[in-house]
Design a protein around this motif. Structure first.
Motif, mmCIF file in Angstrom:
data_model
loop_
_atom_site.group_PDB
_atom_site.id
_atom_site.type_symbol
_atom_site.label_atom_id
_atom_site.label_comp_id
_atom_site.label_asym_id
_atom_site.label_seq_id
_atom_site.Cartn_x
_atom_site.Cartn_y
_atom_site.Cartn_z
ATOM 1 N N ARG A 130 39.232 32.965 44.810
ATOM 2 C CA ARG A 130 39.490 33.607 46.102
ATOM 3 C C ARG A 130 38.868 35.073 46.207
ATOM 4 N N GLY A 131 37.946 35.440 45.149
ATOM 5 C CA GLY A 131 37.490 36.734 45.213
ATOM 6 C C GLY A 131 38.209 37.695 44.299
ATOM 7 N N THR B 242 35.746 40.716 53.193
ATOM 8 C CA THR B 242 36.227 42.101 53.363
ATOM 9 C C THR B 242 35.966 42.987 52.240
ATOM 10 N N GLN B 243 34.858 43.601 52.010
ATOM 11 C CA GLN B 243 34.526 44.581 51.041
ATOM 12 C C GLN B 243 35.501 45.732 50.977
ATOM 13 N N GLY B 244 35.614 46.319 49.576
ATOM 14 C CA GLY B 244 36.525 47.230 49.397
ATOM 15 C C GLY B 244 37.984 47.118 49.730
ATOM 16 N N ALA B 245 38.364 45.625 49.298
ATOM 17 C CA ALA B 245 39.769 45.363 49.620
ATOM 18 C C ALA B 245 39.996 44.209 48.723
ATOM 19 N N LEU B 246 41.428 43.977 48.183
ATOM 20 C CA LEU B 246 41.798 42.949 47.467
ATOM 21 C C LEU B 246 43.083 42.056 48.123
ATOM 22 N N GLU B 247 42.885 40.875 47.805
ATOM 23 C CA GLU B 247 44.028 40.139 48.583
ATOM 24 C C GLU B 247 45.386 40.280 47.614
ATOM 25 N N ASN B 248 46.333 40.452 48.189
ATOM 26 C CA ASN B 248 47.563 40.592 47.155
ATOM 27 C C ASN B 248 48.295 38.996 47.093
ATOM 28 N N LEU C 41 34.954 31.380 46.854
ATOM 29 C CA LEU C 41 33.647 31.642 46.496
ATOM 30 C C LEU C 41 33.239 30.631 45.227
ATOM 31 N N GLU C 42 32.166 30.266 45.013
ATOM 32 C CA GLU C 42 31.810 29.352 44.210
ATOM 33 C C GLU C 42 31.353 30.170 42.954
#
Length: 259
Positions: free
Chosen positions: A111-112, A212-218, A98-99
């Motif tokens: 990365r969100g 992917t909304q409602g999620a986080l990247e580990n 994401l910019e």
């Protein structure tokens, strides 16, 4: 002069930096979106047996003089996504960033993670960096919807009626060499000459990932891999210290020579 002592010192210093890097990876194993780093080593220049630098005339035999850290690169392989069901949590499934707009007006890349709505009603990262393009969220919005393709909508409710309105479109940015990005802190990276210029694209197209909304990247840190790397670095440090010790003992024997 006994060069082995100084060569061993470069090995100990390099392995200490490697252990420091491994420690940073391991303590961030639970940090959302964290990308592990890896250290690249390089051999130092060679000198001739007469002490002149490599390439000097008359040098037949060349000796290396140690090791140093060449670079510390980020590994941007994807981490596992964890479902949170929070509407302001967003993860990128695949490649891309994401910019965001930084405080000095320059551009950064994230990365969100967990988003927030600023006091001016714009979507931003948890570090306060507004997304680019800027997306305004009305104060009376009851829900924010971010599609896999990056389309952002809000829902407003007037009595029993719910209205859905499109408010913006998120894009993804990638680089020819993401490992060359510079860490700016708070999960934000900035481009360098090594990373190359930003490549813009739509989510799900031209190799870009999707949202992917409602999620986080580990974190993409593997504790098993880091533990093995730690043991290898520790053994390499130990060998370098043994070389320094052996070199010192040889100099002691030389000093104790008698006619």
């Amino acid at each position: 002069m006994n060069d082995a002592l100084y060569i061993a010192a470069t090995g100990m210093q390099a392995q200490q930096q490697s252990i420091d890097n491994i420690a940073n990876n391991m303590v961030n194993v639970s940090t959302t979106g964290f990308k592990k780093s890896r250290i690249n080593f390089q051999e130092l220049m060679h000198v001739g047996t007469n002490g002149n630098p490599s390439g000097a005339a008359g040098n037949v035999s060349l000796l290396g003089i140690g090791i140093s850290v060449d670079s510390i690169a980020k590994d941007f392989s994807s981490g596992i996504l964890t479902q949170t069901d929070s509407q302001l949590d967003i993860a990128i499934n695949g490649s891309g960033f994401l910019e965001v707009t930084l405080a000095d007006g320059s551009h950064g890349y994230s990365r969100g993670g967990t988003l927030e709505v600023t006091k001016d009603s714009y979507l931003a990262t948890s570090g306060g960096h507004v997304l680019k393009p800027a997306i305004h969220i009305a104060a009376n919005a009851s829900a924010v919807i971010i599609g896999a393709n990056g389309k952002v909508s809000v829902q407003t409710q007037t009595g029993p009626h719910v209205t859905t309105t499109d408010v913006g479109q998120l894009e993804l940015v990638d680089f020819s060499n993401p490992s060359g990005l510079k860490v700016a802190g708070k999960g934000v990276y900035t481009p360098t000459e090594t990373s190359g210029d930003a490549i813009y694209g739509k989510p799900g197209e031209q190799g870009m990932g999707t949202f992917t909304q409602g999620a986080l990247e580990n974190s993409n840190v593997s504790l098993v891999e880091e533990m093995v790397a730690l043991m290898v670095a520790q053994r390499a440090y130990e060998l370098s210290s043994k070389m320094a010790q052996a070199s010192d003992e040889m100099m002691t024997m030389t000093n104790n020579l008698r006619r």
